[in-house]
Write an enzyme that holds these catalytic residues in place. Structure first.
Site, mmCIF file in Angstrom:
data_model
loop_
_atom_site.group_PDB
_atom_site.id
_atom_site.type_symbol
_atom_site.label_atom_id
_atom_site.label_comp_id
_atom_site.label_asym_id
_atom_site.label_seq_id
_atom_site.Cartn_x
_atom_site.Cartn_y
_atom_site.Cartn_z
ATOM 1 N N HIS A 77 50.586 47.320 45.531
ATOM 2 C CA HIS A 77 49.608 47.918 44.618
ATOM 3 C C HIS A 77 49.237 49.314 45.100
ATOM 4 O O HIS A 77 48.658 49.479 46.169
ATOM 5 C CB HIS A 77 48.352 47.055 44.533
ATOM 6 C CG HIS A 77 47.416 47.489 43.437
ATOM 7 N ND1 HIS A 77 47.736 47.379 42.107
ATOM 8 C CD2 HIS A 77 46.180 48.065 43.472
ATOM 9 C CE1 HIS A 77 46.748 47.837 41.365
ATOM 10 N NE2 HIS A 77 45.788 48.271 42.174
ATOM 11 N N HIS B 10 44.605 44.012 37.393
ATOM 12 C CA HIS B 10 43.382 44.026 38.214
ATOM 13 C C HIS B 10 42.485 42.896 37.745
ATOM 14 O O HIS B 10 42.232 42.780 36.541
ATOM 15 C CB HIS B 10 42.576 45.305 37.962
ATOM 16 C CG HIS B 10 43.144 46.556 38.524
ATOM 17 N ND1 HIS B 10 43.182 47.727 37.811
ATOM 18 C CD2 HIS B 10 43.640 46.860 39.750
ATOM 19 C CE1 HIS B 10 43.688 48.696 38.570
ATOM 20 N NE2 HIS B 10 43.983 48.190 39.741
ATOM 21 N N GLU C 292 37.542 42.175 40.776
ATOM 22 C CA GLU C 292 37.331 43.053 41.931
ATOM 23 C C GLU C 292 35.845 43.234 42.201
ATOM 24 O O GLU C 292 35.431 43.355 43.352
ATOM 25 C CB GLU C 292 37.993 44.413 41.692
ATOM 26 C CG GLU C 292 37.841 45.372 42.883
ATOM 27 C CD GLU C 292 38.547 46.711 42.686
ATOM 28 O OE1 GLU C 292 39.028 46.969 41.571
ATOM 29 O OE2 GLU C 292 38.603 47.485 43.654
ATOM 30 N N HIS D 172 43.519 42.011 43.696
ATOM 31 C CA HIS D 172 42.168 41.832 44.246
ATOM 32 C C HIS D 172 41.737 40.355 44.221
ATOM 33 O O HIS D 172 41.733 39.707 45.245
ATOM 34 C CB HIS D 172 41.109 42.720 43.572
ATOM 35 C CG HIS D 172 41.422 44.175 43.634
ATOM 36 N ND1 HIS D 172 41.630 44.833 44.823
ATOM 37 C CD2 HIS D 172 41.586 45.112 42.646
ATOM 38 C CE1 HIS D 172 41.901 46.108 44.578
ATOM 39 N NE2 HIS D 172 41.897 46.300 43.263
ATOM 40 N N ASP E 266 46.766 50.600 47.512
ATOM 41 C CA ASP E 266 45.791 50.820 46.446
ATOM 42 C C ASP E 266 45.316 52.275 46.366
ATOM 43 O O ASP E 266 46.052 53.134 45.921
ATOM 44 C CB ASP E 266 44.628 49.828 46.627
ATOM 45 C CG ASP E 266 43.750 49.716 45.385
ATOM 46 O OD1 ASP E 266 44.005 50.436 44.409
ATOM 47 O OD2 ASP E 266 42.809 48.912 45.386
HETATM 48 ZN ZN LIG Z 1 44.077 49.326 41.638
#
Ligand SMILES: [Zn+2]
Length: 458
Positions: free
Chosen positions: A75, A262, A265, A299, A350
């Site tokens: 990611h 995603h 998160e 996440h 990320d």
């Molecule tokens: Zn991201």
């Protein structure tokens, strides 16, 4: 053909001593054989330096104390590397994920295609030099430069995608490009903010972008180093109808491709999902989409135990991005439970505030130690070394996240390898622990990707 001799290689079946490994022109491992007795020189660094000095052309042979699979970076948002290290200050009302996001949006007003390519090239080189050999780029920056408020078009989306493809080729890192479908500013079809408009593509343009990239990725000259997957940004940026449309497109164009999203998160995201959809994001996703081993949930920080049981049953991978999640104050993913249950795991750089493959694994283990007040937590029954146990899990899960079913180093698998020194003559598990936790005696000496062999300057 590249030939590599190693004292120890971490294969799919475990550590194997004295191997000779060949990599074919197609960028895959051809064979792993027994090497002639003790082929590795006493000081492999000297040999590696010698190869660099003797010949400026890319070397075709190398020796190493240890060969291990490179870590997939599952990611990545390359452009966010541009604000890494300069977004670390509290505003008048403190600082949070949401204030960081405003800074990140603001940085885009001056980024053009050349700037994106420069940033991504520097980042991808840095990732490769720190142990990543492939990267999944979660790409939603479909229009570069210009004033806020204007949406992306097919032409602007192709321009930014090509900047990333060129950057990966220049760094010699394998790329899974995940063009992102981003349609709304929040749950319940909230209007996009002016700074989010550049992320939004009309569905028809999105489909044409994917079709164009698929043609490009099929070019045999790329040796499989460009793959395409699909990414609904999140349940806040894609509503149920968008997700249904995207999965129909997948069925029509590439039914087996990776899907990344995603999810969970931030607590606010979970709360808003409950209000808008009547369920937490992962529960909703599992009920309304055929989530399976091709899916990567990025996440999942605030997933509940029952949600994680369902994700594990489906065989999906959770991508944990520890340094970014720590940097943004997201919270703790329950890594100990996930690891102990055998959940599939990948890691990602990320926001690229951290770019070191081993660092992601180290902090997975360290957060478990801090919570449990114990040491060596993330280990397997047959492997009491967290360095090796985490490395093997993150390679297997990461490969799956990037669309490969080969969990490690074996004939037919992609040639994505790290060459490590072992100056202390440690047992291989100790050496890999040292590489993850300390690097006192173990160091990255070179990397192999389908683009070729790259030796680090000592
Ligand atoms: Zn991201």
């Amino acid at each position: 053909m590249i030939r590599i001799d190693a004292r120890w290689a971490l294969t799919e079946a475990g550590w194997r001593p004295h191997v000779r490994l060949h990599v074919g022109e197609d960028g895959r491992i051809v064979s792993i054989d027994d090497a002639p007795a003790d082929p590795v020189p006493a000081d492999p660094r000297a040999e590696l330096r010698g190869i660099v000095r003797r010949d400026a052309a890319p070397p075709a042979d190398a020796s190493a104390d240890l060969v291990v699979p490179g870590l997939p970076d599952a990611h990545c948002h390359a452009f966010q590397h541009g604000i890494a290290g300069v977004a670390e200050r509290a505003g008048g009302h403190g600082d949070s994920f949401w204030t960081w996001r405003e800074r990140m949006y603001a940085s885009l007003s001056t980024l053009d295609a050349a700037g994106l390519e420069r940033t991504a090239t520097a980042l991808y080189r840095r990732l490769r030099a720190a142990g990543y050999t492939s990267v999944a780029e979660f790409h939603y920056l479909h229009r570069l430069g210009g004033e806020p408020g204007r949406r992306a078009s097919l032409a602007t989306a192709l321009e930014s995608a090509q900047a990333l493809v060129r950057a990966a080729a220049s760094a010699g890192i394998s790329l899974l490009l995940l063009p992102v479908l981003y349609r709304w500013g929040g749950f319940g079809r909230a209007e996009l903010g002016p700074r989010q408009a550049r992320f939004a593509l009309a569905r028809d343009d999105y489909r044409r972008l994917i079709e164009a990239l698929l043609v490009q990725a099929a070019d045999p000259a790329l040796r499989g180093m460009l793959r395409i997957g699909l990414a609904p940004h999140s349940l806040r940026a894609c509503d149920p109808e968008d997700l249904r449309w995207l999965l129909e497109l997948r069925e029509a164009l590439m039914p087996d491709c990776p899907v990344h999203i995603h999810v969970s998160e931030q607590p606010a995201e979970v709360r808003d999902a409950r209000a808008a959809l009547g369920q937490t994001p992962i529960a909703w996703l599992c009920e309304h989409a055929a989530v399976d081993h091709r899916w990567t949930l990025v996440h999942a920080t605030h997933a509940t135990p029952s949600e994680l049981r369902e994700v594990r049953t489906r065989g999906a991978t959770v991508c944990v991005c520890t340094t970014t999640e720590a940097n943004l104050g997201d919270g703790f993913f329950p890594i100990e439970d996930w690891f102990a249950a055998g959940g599939r795991l990948s890691v990602g750089s990320d926001s690229n505030v951290g770019t070191d493959a081993a660092e992601e694994l180290r902090w997975l283990e360290y957060q478990a130690r801090l919570r449990r007040q114990a040491r060596a937590v993330l280990v397997d029954a047959d492997c009491p070394h967290p360095g090796t146990a985490l490395w093997r899990r993150a390679v297997a899960g990461g490969r799956l996240s990037l669309g490969s079913d080969r969990p490690g180093l074996a004939p037919g698998a992609p040639a994505e390898l790290l060459l490590l020194t072992n100056e202390g003559g440690l047992a291989p598990d100790d050496a890999l622990d040292d590489f993850v936790f300390s690097r006192r005696a173990t160091r990255l000496a070179g990397t192999v990707t389908p683009a070729g062999l790259l030796l680090q300057q000592a």
